[in-house]
Every structure is written in C-alpha cells, then in structure tokens.
Write a protein that holds these residues in place. Sequence first.
Motif, PDB file in Angstrom:
ATOM      1  N   GLU A 275       6.586  -3.243  -2.315  1.00  0.00           N
ATOM      2  CA  GLU A 275       6.113  -2.507  -1.137  1.00  0.00           C
ATOM      3  C   GLU A 275       5.136  -1.401  -1.528  1.00  0.00           C
ATOM      4  O   GLU A 275       4.130  -1.170  -0.861  1.00  0.00           O
ATOM      5  CB  GLU A 275       7.295  -1.881  -0.392  1.00  0.00           C
ATOM      6  CG  GLU A 275       8.105  -2.872   0.432  1.00  0.00           C
ATOM      7  CD  GLU A 275       9.481  -2.327   0.793  1.00  0.00           C
ATOM      8  OE1 GLU A 275      10.346  -3.142   1.152  1.00  0.00           O
ATOM      9  OE2 GLU A 275       9.709  -1.092   0.685  1.00  0.00           O
TER      10      GLU A 275
ATOM     11  N   HIS B  16       0.310  -4.524  -4.026  1.00  0.00           N
ATOM     12  CA  HIS B  16      -1.091  -4.854  -3.722  1.00  0.00           C
ATOM     13  C   HIS B  16      -2.043  -4.368  -4.810  1.00  0.00           C
ATOM     14  O   HIS B  16      -3.209  -4.746  -4.825  1.00  0.00           O
ATOM     15  CB  HIS B  16      -1.474  -4.267  -2.359  1.00  0.00           C
ATOM     16  CG  HIS B  16      -1.364  -2.773  -2.295  1.00  0.00           C
ATOM     17  ND1 HIS B  16      -0.151  -2.106  -2.367  1.00  0.00           N
ATOM     18  CD2 HIS B  16      -2.311  -1.809  -2.177  1.00  0.00           C
ATOM     19  CE1 HIS B  16      -0.374  -0.788  -2.291  1.00  0.00           C
ATOM     20  NE2 HIS B  16      -1.667  -0.592  -2.180  1.00  0.00           N
TER      21      HIS B  16
ATOM     22  N   ASP C  65      -1.961  -7.297 -10.380  1.00  0.00           N
ATOM     23  CA  ASP C  65      -2.665  -8.574 -10.461  1.00  0.00           C
ATOM     24  C   ASP C  65      -1.647  -9.666 -10.782  1.00  0.00           C
ATOM     25  O   ASP C  65      -1.078  -9.674 -11.876  1.00  0.00           O
ATOM     26  CB  ASP C  65      -3.730  -8.466 -11.572  1.00  0.00           C
ATOM     27  CG  ASP C  65      -4.483  -9.769 -11.781  1.00  0.00           C
ATOM     28  OD1 ASP C  65      -4.068 -10.809 -11.238  1.00  0.00           O
ATOM     29  OD2 ASP C  65      -5.497  -9.736 -12.508  1.00  0.00           O
TER      30      ASP C  65
END
Length: 317
Positions: free
Chosen positions: A152, A156, A159
């Motif tokens: 969370e 993002h 990788d």
Amino acid sequence: MPLISTDVELAVTRLRAGGLVAMPTETVYGLAADARDADAVARIFAVKGRPSDHPLIVHLGEPDQLDRWATDVPDAARVLAATCWPGPLTMLLRRHPGVHDVVTGGRPTVGVRVPSHPVAADLLGRFGSGLAAPSANRFGRVSPTSAMHVVEDIGHLLDPDRDLVLDGGSSVVGVESTIVDLTIDPPQVLRSGAITEDDLTRILDAPVDEGRGPSRTSGMLTSHYAPECAVHAVEDREAAERLAGRLRTSGSKVAVLDRADDPVGAARALYADLRDADRAGVDALVVVLPPAVGIGLAVRDRVTKAAASRGSPSRRG
Ligand code: TXA
Ligand code: MG
C-alpha cells in the motif's frame, strides 16, 4: 513477476542483483538492500523519500558478523549481543572504516541488529552479509507490520522485475527496535522498544541513560509515525470518552482506541490500528495510553509522536 512472494531464494537473488527487498522482521517490515552496494542503498532513500543524512540500520544474520561493521566494540555491546540477539535491539557502535557513508549518513557510528523473525533470519543467513534497511514506509508515515502495508505504501515505487516484498506474515512485536548508543558511557537509549532501559540496566548490571536532550535519531523527532487522521493521546477511558464527545459535537468523525490493558497487544496492533482509522475515514483518533512500563513505554512514545505530528508535516521523519 509478482511483487509479493514468500520465496526467500528469489529475495536473495534480487538483493545480489542490486534490487530492494521488503523483509519481515519481528518489529516492523524493513526495506532492505545489500549494505555493501552504495547504489542499491541510495535507492532506498529515493523510494522512502528520506533525507540522505538519516542513517540506516545494518541487519546481520549472526552476532559474530558484528566486527565486519563495527570497531572498538565495548564489552557491554558483547554482553547485549549475546543476551538480546537475535531480537529487537539496535546498537550504535563505532563504524568499521569499510562501511559506506550512504549507510551511516557520514556519521562515525553504525547501527546494527540481528532480527529474530525466522524469515529475516533465513534471508540473512542465505545472503551472508549485512542488509541496510529502514522501516519500509514513506518517510514520516506509519511503519508497516504486514506485507500488504508495504505494498500500500511503496508498492507503486518498487520495480516488480527487480525488487520484492517478502511476505512473512504480521510482525509480532509491532513497534521498532530499541536503539541504544554504546559509543558513550553510560550507554543511552535513543528509541524505546520491546527491550526497555530497565532490561538493559539489568543485563549490563550498570547504569543506562534514557534518551534526552537533542535527539540523534529521526525516530526521536517529536513528530513521526503519522497517520492522516489527528491523533489524541489520553491517560484513561473516561478522558477518552469525554474528549471524543467534545470532538463529535464539532462534527468530526471520531474513534476511540483503547488497548491499555494489553500493552503487548497494543504494540503489536498499533500501526494496523492507525492505518485502519485512516481507512475508515476517521478525522480524529483518541488513543488511551497504556501504563508507562515495559513495552507500554514504546507505545506511549509512538502514539505521542503521532499526536505531535499534526500541523507540523515538515518535521515528520
Ligand atoms: O525495528 C527496527 O529497528 C526496524 C526494522 C526494519 O529493523 N528499522 C527501523 O529503521 O526502524 P528506521 O530507519 O525506520 O529507524 C532507525 C532509526 C532512525 O531514526 C535512524 O536515524 C537511526 O535509527 N539510526 C540508524 N543508524 C544510526 C546511527 N549510526 N546514528 C544515529 N542514528 C541512527
Ligand atoms: Mg522508520
């Protein structure tokens, strides 16, 4: 490739190739890189959004690796290593000259600990060297105590072909390790944790100072560990209900968190509780502090810092 895995060997492969691995520990999840790889360590700071002068703890698989990272190790540190490791204790020691500046923030000291989580121990054992790792959250935010929390917060920014979140379940201690500075005499506790100043005094049979004065660790900033909602710390249930009532009359969505009669459980659940409050869209969370003994001290410290964070985001660390 999936970002989350329980494959320890894959995690080792990623680390050897310069990737980042979020690893479970008994305290909180850490975002790990090979401590000998300055470029990989630099990426930790980028992902966390952490200022480069905040040093990282080096995690070791075995206490006998200590001398690869530290020099002039005092007897007290040997005693603590033998007694508290593996476990939630970080020792600040004089750095070995070979330790990268990016790990220590250019300081003359290095923080080291041997985590007890079986997955961390397995990972470190197979990796065979030190892993630099801060808590795997964005700078100033609530530490993660599960693989989901890590995803969370920073999923993002990782990788999936290079990095990995190693899932080892929920952290059992729930608050970060105790940090004790052994480069000074008497040693000084810079961050409270499951191993208390009283524990250290008893083990060493010598005085240990509580952290005071200008802090030398970012965890000692008055504002830290901040959820989105406002946190209010109170001493008992009645005070919590009174304050919650007052806040509700002004239209806020308010929740009360009271695990004061179970300090160990309060520590274990604290960061998930703070995250849950945000997920529930709470404006204000009123937390009943556990008594100021044992791990209750660490819970009080983190909740008080979460409470202090509001209105001073620039000081979050
Ligand atoms: O339980 C823990 O300690 C977790 C797990 C992942 O091991 N790690 C953790 O790391 O809490 P971090 O970076 O979030 O907090 C470590 C604190 C920071 O405030 C850092 O500034 C301080 O320790 N620190 C590390 N090395 C230091 C050094 N050489 N001198 C002074 N402070 C140091
Ligand atoms: Mg942290």
